[in-house]
Enzyme design. Structure first.
Site, mmCIF file in Angstrom:
data_model
loop_
_atom_site.group_PDB
_atom_site.id
_atom_site.type_symbol
_atom_site.label_atom_id
_atom_site.label_comp_id
_atom_site.label_asym_id
_atom_site.label_seq_id
_atom_site.Cartn_x
_atom_site.Cartn_y
_atom_site.Cartn_z
ATOM 1 N N GLN A 82 4.203 28.417 -6.892
ATOM 2 C CA GLN A 82 4.779 29.755 -6.720
ATOM 3 C C GLN A 82 5.188 30.352 -8.067
ATOM 4 O O GLN A 82 5.038 31.563 -8.295
ATOM 5 C CB GLN A 82 5.995 29.677 -5.786
ATOM 6 N N GLU A 107 0.830 -1.202 0.000
ATOM 7 C CA GLU A 107 0.000 0.000 0.000
ATOM 8 C C GLU A 107 0.866 1.254 0.000
ATOM 9 O O GLU A 107 0.601 2.210 -0.736
ATOM 10 C CB GLU A 107 -0.907 0.000 1.233
#
Length: 380
Positions: free
Chosen positions: A337, A243
């Site tokens: 950004q 997982e």
């Protein structure tokens, strides 16, 4: 650096998955995010193409290819398509391993054909309101009563929780035995006393149905015990590395996709009469991210090879999970950004990526838990 991980079969599978994503997912994903869920028809369409049961033996309708490289292809193409709300990973990367390794022949005959076709959607219920990373702290109980188990308790943050027809529930069959008293009980849709709560409102992964589940004296046949009673915690520890590696695969693929999209943007967007990508700061930021992503890619590909060989360790999976997901947060933040004000607009994929990314360092075991696991293997 050219990847050496895949062969011609994986490449052909990638073409199928990519075409499926472009046709069946990309045009509709925004509307699914508004609805908070994907249609069941998407699952059966994926099943018809063999995208859900490639690891399932042919006798149950699958492809008989238990090779995590196919899982990686599916994860990577979903990331490329920004298909963050499609719960195939839980089904193919997590639940499949439990059913294949711990189910009896009778259980496999009952559950795997529907699993493969997409008619039976699956989930696994671990987390509770008072127990997340500490699985030994769960309060859900399954008391033996004749040939049945009587299940009581509550689960939360359950992916595929609304759609799931088959839920592997982590429960205490012996509350006084600690980790040795935990078992896996399979609950099926329609069992009296099994109720679903609300579809939880999240900051990201909006199309992924995530629900609360309630069990009020649910009588579950003893034949729905998965594996051996009292071995549930052991099974969880055995399967959590896969997982966590799946989450790492998603993280690196998302990093690569975001970087590619940002490179295109900074070459086209201008400021002060020149492309913003030509400024030294932009070049340095992107060079740094490209380097770290490449390093992460090499490590994760090696982990995939190790998982297939059966040699991936718990610590290595934890390393992959925490490092790549923290890198994903960094990449998305620094790329956003560079978009300036446009990065704050939800119409741009970078904004969606920013929201979807945040959970990556939380589910599957938080970054802090991953470091704890690694530290313990070092004898400290």
């Amino acid at each position: 650096m050219e990847r050496q991980l895949f062969d011609a079969d994986h490449d052909a599978f990638r073409e199928t998955v990519r075409a499926f994503c472009d046709k069946e997912i990309v045009p509709h994903h925004d509307s699914w995010e508004e609805a908070g869920i994907v249609p069941r028809e998407l699952w059966t369409a994926a099943g018809e193409l063999g995208l859900l049961g490639f690891m399932v033996p042919e006798e149950y309708g699958g492809g008989g290819a238990r090779d995590f490289r196919f899982n990686a292809v599916l994860l990577e193409e979903a990331a490329r398509a920004h298909a963050s709300g499609v719960g195939f990973s839980l089904h193919t990367d997590i639940v499949s391993a439990y059913l294949l390794d711990y189910a009896t022949d009778e259980q496999k005959a009952r559950w795997l054909p529907g699993f493969t076709s997409g008619e039976t959607i699956t989930a696994i219920a671990m987390s509770e309101p008072g127990a997340g990373s500490d699985l030994q702290g769960i309060q859900t109980t399954a008391r033996r009563d004749g040939d049945d188990y009587v299940l009581n308790g509550q689960k939360t943050f359950i992916s595929n929780g609304i759609l799931a027809d088959l839920v592997i529930v982590v429960a205490k069959t012996d509350p006084d035995a600690g980790a040795q008293g935990i078992s896996l009980i399979v609950v099926e849709r329609g069992m009296p006393g099994f109720e679903r709560g609300r579809n939880l409102d999240k900051i990201g992964l909006k199309a992924q149905d995530t629900a609360e589940l309630f069990f009020d004296n649910v009588r579950v046949p003893g034949t729905n015990l998965l594996g051996v009673e009292g071995q549930g915690f052991v099974y969880l520890m055995q399967k959590l590395p896969q997982e966590r590696l799946a989450i790492a695969v998603i993280a690196v693929a998302a990093c690569e996709n975001v970087l590619d999209e940002t490179l295109r943007y900074v070459k086209e967007r201008t400021a002060f009469g020149r492309p913003i990508g030509s400024f030294q700061n932009s070049r340095f930021v992107l060079a740094e991210l490209a380097t770290e992503i490449q390093i992460a890619r090499v490590f994760v590909d090696r982990c995939i090879t190790e998982l297939n060989a059966g040699t991936l360790t718990v610590a290595e999976a934890a390393m992959a999970k925490w490092w790549t997901t923290e890198l994903q947060k960094k990449v998305v933040d620094r790329c956003l950004q560079l978009y300036g004000g446009y990065g704050f607009m939800t119409e741009y994929p970078i904004a969606k990526a920013y929201l979807d990314t945040r959970v990556q360092t939380i589910y599957g075991g938080t970054t802090e838990i991953m470091k704890e696991i690694i530290g313990r293997t070092m004898g400290i």
